[in-house]
Design an enzyme around this catalytic site. Structure first.
Site, mmCIF file in Angstrom:
data_model
loop_
_atom_site.group_PDB
_atom_site.id
_atom_site.type_symbol
_atom_site.label_atom_id
_atom_site.label_comp_id
_atom_site.label_asym_id
_atom_site.label_seq_id
_atom_site.Cartn_x
_atom_site.Cartn_y
_atom_site.Cartn_z
ATOM 1 N N HIS A 1 0.815 -1.215 0.000
ATOM 2 C CA HIS A 1 0.000 0.000 0.000
ATOM 3 C C HIS A 1 0.851 1.270 0.000
ATOM 4 C CE1 HIS A 1 -3.573 2.305 0.199
ATOM 5 N NE2 HIS A 1 -4.288 1.515 0.954
ATOM 6 N N ASP B 1 -9.483 -8.301 -16.905
ATOM 7 C CA ASP B 1 -9.719 -9.487 -17.739
ATOM 8 C C ASP B 1 -8.387 -10.032 -18.241
ATOM 9 O OD1 ASP B 1 -10.429 -11.395 -19.597
ATOM 10 O OD2 ASP B 1 -11.718 -10.075 -20.786
#
Length: 446
Positions: free
Chosen positions: A160, A393
């Site tokens: 992060h 995807d």
């Protein structure tokens, strides 16, 4: 017991072309104490029948290596700045590489339609868990797991300190697009948006003193202030088993929540967003289910993207931490008794406070202190539903499930497959409160 996951291969993937060797400073927002952990995403896919697993794995690894060329800091290692201040971080970029894991599991795709049975049920779908992001671990771990029914899961762990949700989702979409690109177009692939480092844009040095920039700066930032623990709040979340929950709110239910919020609001309140009413409803249901003392102060903390709130705006493709925490705060008594409209107004006001001056004051505060949100009375909520994760995807179609590897006490709003306006809410609550929480979440008019 958790399902079995067997690692087939674990390997280090490095950028497929030479990348700069340098040390890059992270911003004050990147270096915050409470961001020194790994964001862990889980995306699940319905694979095509007859899919060539070996070829798919090779494509994913090749795409990862190419994505690491412009995103080369993700192949570096994060460390504390050697100045000894403890507040600043930097990334050493020497193309050290990221960890790629291929695995197989006896999970099946239908399991992910509901909440996991326990917090860590899906833990092994990202087998390498980084406990301390400053101890030399790769900032990025990618695990492709083949499920028992022939489908696939992608687990991603990303430091992060290097990325926020928007930045990590941009990386994942570029990486996934590469994985589904034909060989003839692979070499000419253009990253959209082009990744931008430019962490200096959020340095405090160019900032002039602002209205909040005083010695008592923290007083202007309730997100960093502590509230008294009047009920053993921390002990309860540490000692009591947490039960994962998962609820889907579709467009109809979100509109119903808006009606309830308006009906319990003061006259003259302007429109509420779906995020404002949903987060207020979740926070209120959570607080009521916990049966806390009426004088206990509670906070809802949530991230607010500042890319277009600062002046000048940050450039497209900036993938560092470009958010501050919104903070709604009130007593248990007011939160539970004053109705959804009051709570939604608190969330709305917390968002409205965040302008360019506010962001500057946060950066100033973090540059000179180790300010960090406390956990007492706090529900942290993160909106993953607007990041674009539902579009990642790999050549397997869009993910049928997007969520966290572990469903814990932090509340996540995730996208829902094939339902553009719907949101999945996942949070784990203490066992004694779980049944009441589930009842209240479903009951809009209580």
């Amino acid at each position: 017991m958790g399902s079995t996951v067997h690692v087939i291969e674990a390997t280090i993937v490095t950028p497929s072309e030479p990348t700069p060797t340098r040390v890059l400073a992270l911003s004050a927002l990147d270096s915050q104490l409470f961001l020194r952990f790994t964001i862990e995403y889980l995306l699940v896919y319905n694979a095509h029948p007859g899919l060539d697993r070996r070829a798919t794995t090779a494509r994913v690894k090749a795409a990862l290596a190419k994505a690491l060329i412009p995103y080369y800091p993700l192949a570096g290692r994060v460390r504390a700045k050697p100045d000894g201040s403890g507040t600043g971080l930097e990334v050493v970029c020497r193309a050290q590489g990221v960890l790629f894991i291929e695995a197989r599991s006896d999970h099946n795709v239908n399991e992910f339609e509901k909440a996991p049975r326990f917090v860590t049920q899906w833990r092994k779908l990202l087998s390498f868990h980084v406990a301390d992001v400053l101890k030399g671990a790769p900032p990025l771990v990618v695990q492709l797991t083949w499920l028992k029914d022939g489908n696939a899961a992608l687990g991603v762990g990303i430091n992060h300190c290097l990325c926020d949700g928007i930045g990590s989702a941009e990386f994942l979409n570029s990486f996934a697009e590469l994985a589904s690109t034909s060989q003839t177009k692979f070499a000419e692939f253009k990253f959209k948006p082009k990744p931008v480092w430019d962490r200096h844009l959020l340095n405090p040095s160019p900032f002039k003193p602002t209205r909040n920039n005083t010695n008592n700066n923290s007083l202007s930032h309730p997100e960093f202030n502590r509230v008294p623990d009047l009920c053993g709040f921390l002990a309860r979340f540490s000692n009591e088993r947490l039960v994962p929950t998962s609820f889907i709110f579709d467009k109809t239910s979100l509109n119903e929540l808006k009606k309830v919020a308006f009906s319990t609001s003061r006259p003259g309140e302007s429109n509420y967003t779906s995020f404002e009413v949903l987060s207020a409803h979740i926070w209120r249901s959570w607080a009521r289910a916990l049966s806390l003392p009426s004088n206990q102060m509670l906070k809802l903390l949530f991230s607010i993207d500042v890319r277009n709130r600062v002046k000048p705006s940050l450039p497209s493709g900036y993938y560092g931490n470009a958010f501050v925490l919104g903070c709604a705060q009130t007593s248990v008594k007011d939160l539970t008794e004053k109705g959804l409209g009051y709570v939604t107004m608190l969330v709305k006001r917390a968002k409205e406070r965040v302008d360019s001056e506010f962001v500057k004051s946060v950066v100033e505060l973090l540059s000179h202190s180790r300010a960090c949100p406390d956990s007492v009375g706090v529900l942290i909520l993160s909106q993953w539903s607007r990041l674009g994760l539902e579009k990642v995807d790999l050549g397997l179609g869009k993910p049928v499930h997007v969520g966290p590897i572990c469903c814990d006490r932090y509340c996540l709003l995730s996208p829902v497959f094939n339902q553009t306006d719907a949101v999945k809410v996942m949070v784990a609550v203490p066992t004694a409160a779980a049944q009441r929480y589930e009842h209240l979440v479903r009951s809009f008019y209580l």
